[in-house]
Design a protein around this motif. Structure first.
Motif, PDB file in Angstrom:
ATOM      1  N   TRP A  83      -5.797  -5.174  -2.175  1.00  0.00           N
ATOM      2  CA  TRP A  83      -4.597  -5.947  -2.515  1.00  0.00           C
ATOM      3  C   TRP A  83      -3.385  -5.429  -1.746  1.00  0.00           C
ATOM      4  O   TRP A  83      -2.429  -6.150  -1.537  1.00  0.00           O
ATOM      5  N   ARG A  84      -3.416  -4.189  -1.386  1.00  0.00           N
ATOM      6  CA  ARG A  84      -2.351  -3.488  -0.666  1.00  0.00           C
ATOM      7  C   ARG A  84      -1.056  -3.471  -1.485  1.00  0.00           C
ATOM      8  O   ARG A  84      -0.146  -4.285  -1.298  1.00  0.00           O
ATOM      9  N   LEU A  85      -0.975  -2.530  -2.407  1.00  0.00           N
ATOM     10  CA  LEU A  85       0.222  -2.429  -3.240  1.00  0.00           C
ATOM     11  C   LEU A  85       0.524  -0.971  -3.576  1.00  0.00           C
ATOM     12  O   LEU A  85      -0.330  -0.256  -4.121  1.00  0.00           O
TER      13      LEU A  85
ATOM     14  N   SER B 111       6.037  13.591  -2.552  1.00  0.00           N
ATOM     15  CA  SER B 111       4.949  13.824  -3.492  1.00  0.00           C
ATOM     16  C   SER B 111       4.105  12.566  -3.602  1.00  0.00           C
ATOM     17  O   SER B 111       4.542  11.557  -4.158  1.00  0.00           O
ATOM     18  N   ASP B 112       2.902  12.635  -3.033  1.00  0.00           N
ATOM     19  CA  ASP B 112       1.993  11.488  -3.019  1.00  0.00           C
ATOM     20  C   ASP B 112       1.082  11.619  -4.240  1.00  0.00           C
ATOM     21  O   ASP B 112       0.200  12.475  -4.275  1.00  0.00           O
ATOM     22  N   GLU B 113       1.310  10.760  -5.241  1.00  0.00           N
ATOM     23  CA  GLU B 113       0.641  10.912  -6.535  1.00  0.00           C
ATOM     24  C   GLU B 113      -0.391   9.806  -6.778  1.00  0.00           C
ATOM     25  O   GLU B 113      -0.654   9.415  -7.914  1.00  0.00           O
ATOM     26  N   ILE B 114      -0.990   9.320  -5.686  1.00  0.00           N
ATOM     27  CA  ILE B 114      -1.883   8.165  -5.803  1.00  0.00           C
ATOM     28  C   ILE B 114      -3.115   8.437  -6.670  1.00  0.00           C
ATOM     29  O   ILE B 114      -3.689   7.527  -7.247  1.00  0.00           O
ATOM     30  N   TYR B 115      -3.528   9.713  -6.779  1.00  0.00           N
ATOM     31  CA  TYR B 115      -4.698  10.041  -7.620  1.00  0.00           C
ATOM     32  C   TYR B 115      -4.289  10.519  -9.015  1.00  0.00           C
ATOM     33  O   TYR B 115      -5.106  11.084  -9.741  1.00  0.00           O
ATOM     34  N   GLU B 116      -3.038  10.302  -9.366  1.00  0.00           N
ATOM     35  CA  GLU B 116      -2.506  10.769 -10.661  1.00  0.00           C
ATOM     36  C   GLU B 116      -3.426  10.480 -11.840  1.00  0.00           C
ATOM     37  O   GLU B 116      -3.632  11.332 -12.719  1.00  0.00           O
TER      38      GLU B 116
ATOM     39  N   PHE C 198      -1.552   1.343  -6.406  1.00  0.00           N
ATOM     40  CA  PHE C 198      -2.495   0.703  -7.329  1.00  0.00           C
ATOM     41  C   PHE C 198      -3.940   0.800  -6.853  1.00  0.00           C
ATOM     42  O   PHE C 198      -4.864   0.484  -7.600  1.00  0.00           O
ATOM     43  N   SER C 199      -4.147   1.245  -5.604  1.00  0.00           N
ATOM     44  CA  SER C 199      -5.487   1.210  -5.006  1.00  0.00           C
ATOM     45  C   SER C 199      -6.522   1.973  -5.815  1.00  0.00           C
ATOM     46  O   SER C 199      -7.639   1.487  -6.023  1.00  0.00           O
ATOM     47  N   LYS C 200      -6.164   3.181  -6.239  1.00  0.00           N
ATOM     48  CA  LYS C 200      -7.181   4.065  -6.832  1.00  0.00           C
ATOM     49  C   LYS C 200      -7.291   3.834  -8.336  1.00  0.00           C
ATOM     50  O   LYS C 200      -8.381   3.605  -8.851  1.00  0.00           O
ATOM     51  N   ALA C 201      -6.171   3.874  -9.048  1.00  0.00           N
ATOM     52  CA  ALA C 201      -6.221   3.790 -10.513  1.00  0.00           C
ATOM     53  C   ALA C 201      -6.757   2.434 -10.969  1.00  0.00           C
ATOM     54  O   ALA C 201      -7.468   2.350 -11.975  1.00  0.00           O
TER      55      ALA C 201
ATOM     56  N   GLY D 154       0.824  -1.212   0.000  1.00  0.00           N
ATOM     57  CA  GLY D 154       0.000   0.000   0.000  1.00  0.00           C
ATOM     58  C   GLY D 154       0.857   1.261   0.000  1.00  0.00           C
ATOM     59  O   GLY D 154       1.983   1.269   0.518  1.00  0.00           O
ATOM     60  N   ALA D 155       0.308   2.314  -0.613  1.00  0.00           N
ATOM     61  CA  ALA D 155       1.020   3.601  -0.617  1.00  0.00           C
ATOM     62  C   ALA D 155       1.099   4.173   0.792  1.00  0.00           C
ATOM     63  O   ALA D 155       1.998   4.949   1.114  1.00  0.00           O
ATOM     64  N   LYS D 156       0.164   3.773   1.647  1.00  0.00           N
ATOM     65  CA  LYS D 156       0.175   4.278   3.031  1.00  0.00           C
ATOM     66  C   LYS D 156       1.484   3.914   3.715  1.00  0.00           C
ATOM     67  O   LYS D 156       2.085   4.728   4.412  1.00  0.00           O
TER      68      LYS D 156
ATOM     69  N   THR E  56      -5.475  16.255  -4.939  1.00  0.00           N
ATOM     70  CA  THR E  56      -5.474  16.295  -3.480  1.00  0.00           C
ATOM     71  C   THR E  56      -6.664  15.555  -2.865  1.00  0.00           C
ATOM     72  O   THR E  56      -7.792  15.730  -3.300  1.00  0.00           O
ATOM     73  N   ASN E  57      -6.363  14.764  -1.867  1.00  0.00           N
ATOM     74  CA  ASN E  57      -7.385  14.239  -0.968  1.00  0.00           C
ATOM     75  C   ASN E  57      -7.337  15.121   0.272  1.00  0.00           C
ATOM     76  O   ASN E  57      -6.270  15.219   0.879  1.00  0.00           O
ATOM     77  N   PRO E  58      -8.372  15.826   0.675  1.00  0.00           N
ATOM     78  CA  PRO E  58      -9.788  15.640   0.372  1.00  0.00           C
ATOM     79  C   PRO E  58     -10.408  16.640  -0.613  1.00  0.00           C
ATOM     80  O   PRO E  58     -11.610  16.543  -0.859  1.00  0.00           O
TER      81      PRO E  58
HETATM   82  N1  PMP Z   1      -2.438   8.755  -0.156  1.00  0.00           N
HETATM   83  C1  PMP Z   1      -3.658   9.279  -0.242  1.00  0.00           C
HETATM   84  C2  PMP Z   1      -3.780  10.742  -0.519  1.00  0.00           C
HETATM   85  C3  PMP Z   1      -4.802   8.493  -0.059  1.00  0.00           C
HETATM   86  O1  PMP Z   1      -6.012   9.032  -0.154  1.00  0.00           O
HETATM   87  C4  PMP Z   1      -4.643   7.134   0.255  1.00  0.00           C
HETATM   88  C5  PMP Z   1      -5.875   6.337   0.565  1.00  0.00           C
HETATM   89  N2  PMP Z   1      -5.999   5.150   0.091  1.00  0.00           N
HETATM   90  C6  PMP Z   1      -3.341   6.613   0.305  1.00  0.00           C
HETATM   91  C7  PMP Z   1      -2.260   7.448   0.106  1.00  0.00           C
HETATM   92  C8  PMP Z   1      -3.046   5.189   0.632  1.00  0.00           C
HETATM   93  O2  PMP Z   1      -3.473   4.305  -0.317  1.00  0.00           O
HETATM   94  P1  PMP Z   1      -3.120   2.751  -0.237  1.00  0.00           P
HETATM   95  O3  PMP Z   1      -2.437   2.505   1.038  1.00  0.00           O
HETATM   96  O4  PMP Z   1      -4.436   2.058  -0.334  1.00  0.00           O
HETATM   97  O5  PMP Z   1      -2.249   2.469  -1.418  1.00  0.00           O
END
Ligand code: PMP
Ligand code: GLU
Length: 377
Positions: free
Chosen positions: A237-239, A196-201, A228-231, A97-99, A168-170
């Motif tokens: 799966w946690r990746l 740089s957290d680009e998970i919503y790229e 990989f969670s969002k795209a 997970g990106a977390k 950006t989240n939120p």
């Molecule tokens: N960064 C942001 C901004 C998020 O909203 C999230 C939420 N899933 C994550 C990181 C972590 O994502 P994940 O651990 O599911 O890859």
């Protein structure tokens, strides 16, 4: 018995609300879940197949801490090609997970007492990661469209890090090149690192995603994170992964080797399929998210609720100050309208007037939610 460091950290509000919404739904209530940020689509079939095949082939053992070579190579190529962030396979670390990538990067970069800047309302897990490292957060201001404003004013004597999260989240705000260049200039002038957290790229509308590490002067002071969670609708799966300067990556590997060991081996095979396979599912999901955004923003506008139009991610962040603020309105949404949402205050002090609504739910449910909101107004 609890450590002082953990005792200062609150549970993740987003995950807490998600669990609560599931529990209420299981009890028979017709809850519209706009709380958690989780795509409601299934993981694309070819990705699922790749994961299943990997299990069948017996890839159920330990893998290297930094990830399987095929995935590291595929990610490095993606970063170089799509993001203009030069990386070789050896510069990429795969995480569960990106977390975990965010958490590990913050632990690797901050000393006890260091300060980290968050730009306006920010994702719930950044501040706890900083607190866990013994650091503190300084809040940078944003304008009415959630764009950074006078961030230099927030810089303190021990500021070492800025976390950038675009889209950006939120808030759904997308930082264009000019905004990123201003952050770059600050980072260079004040010798700061950037995460740089680009998970919503990929979940972006009418904008181009730019990685701040691709700007001149940034590659040696930026850790780029993605997942990989969002795209690919792969939350469970946690990746995720990160790349950055070799010295930083060295410490991140050390931390992972003593905590999670690695991301699940067969899940990494699914990750290779996600990046190398057809991208039509991503396009389909983004088109649907865009349609939902339009329905929700228009609906809120018609109800007279001010709401900046998000350029990316799958959240709207309307201003409820006219209705007693975000906490009160979130409570009313749940009790009176059976809508689960996240109070803006969960994203820092700048969020108190707002509520985050996730539109990772069907257009039908969004229409129903708007009708319910109209009733309680
Ligand atoms: N960064 C942001 C901004 C998020 O909203 C999230 C939420 N899933 C994550 C990181 C972590 O994502 P994940 O651990 O599911 O890859
Ligand atoms: N990031 C998503 C959210 O903000 C998922 C939950 C979490 O990991 O925080 O709702």
């Amino acid at each position: 018995m609890v450590s002082a460091r953990l005792a200062s950290i609150q549970e993740s509000t987003t995950l807490k609300i998600s669990a609560m919404a599931k529990k209420l739904t299981a009890s028979g209530l017709d809850i519209i879940d706009m709380g958690v940020g989780e795509p409601d689509f299934d993981t694309p079939k070819h990705i699922v197949e790749a994961g299943c095949n990997s299990i069948r082939m017996g890839e159920t053992h330990y893998a290297p801490t930094a990830g399987i070579p095929e995935l590291r190579q595929t990610i490095a190529e993606k970063l170089s090609r799509e993001n203009r962030v030069p990386a070789g396979a050896e510069d990429v670390i795969v995480t569960p997970g990106a977390k975990m990538a965010v958490f590990a990067a913050v632990q690797a970069l901050l000393q006890e007492g260091d300060e980290c800047i968050l730009i306006g309302p920010s994702w719930v897990s950044y501040e706890p990661s900083v607190a866990f490292a013994g650091g503190s957060v300084l809040w940078g201001k944003v304008d009415e469209n959630f764009m950074p404003q006078d961030i230099a004013e927030a810089i303190g004597p021990r500021t070492r890090l800025i976390i950038v999260n675009s889209p950006t989240n939120p808030t759904g705000a997308v930082f264009d090149r000019g905004v990123l260049e201003e952050i770059r200039d600050l980072a260079v002038d004040h010798d700061l690192f950037v995460i740089s957290d680009e998970i919503y790229e990929k979940i972006i509308y009418d904008h181009e995603h730019i990685s701040i590490a691709s700007l001149p002067g940034m590659v040696d002071r930026t850790v780029t994170i993605n997942g990989f969670s969002k795209a690919y609708a792969m939350t469970g799966w946690r990746l995720g992964y990160l790349t950055g300067p070799k010295e930083t990556m060295k410490w991140v590997i050390r931390l992972l080797s003593h905590s999670v060991s690695q991301a699940t081996t067969f899940v990494q095979r699914a990750g290779v399929a996600a990046l190398q396979g057809p991208q039509d599912d991503v396009e389909m999901m983004v088109a649907e998210f865009r349609a939902r955004r339009d329905v929700l923003v228009r609906g809120l506008e018609e109800l007279g609720i001010p709401c900046s139009k998000p350029g990316g991610a799958f959240y709207v962040f309307p201003d409820l100050s006219a209705y007693g603020g975000g906490d009160l309105f979130t409570e009313r949404l749940l009790k009176e309208a059976l809508i689960a949402a996240t109070p803006g205050s969960a994203f820092g002090p700048g969020g108190a007037d707002y509520v985050r609504l996730s539109y990772a739910t069907s257009q039908n449910r969004i229409h129903q939610a708007l009708e319910r909101i109209e009733k309680i107004l």
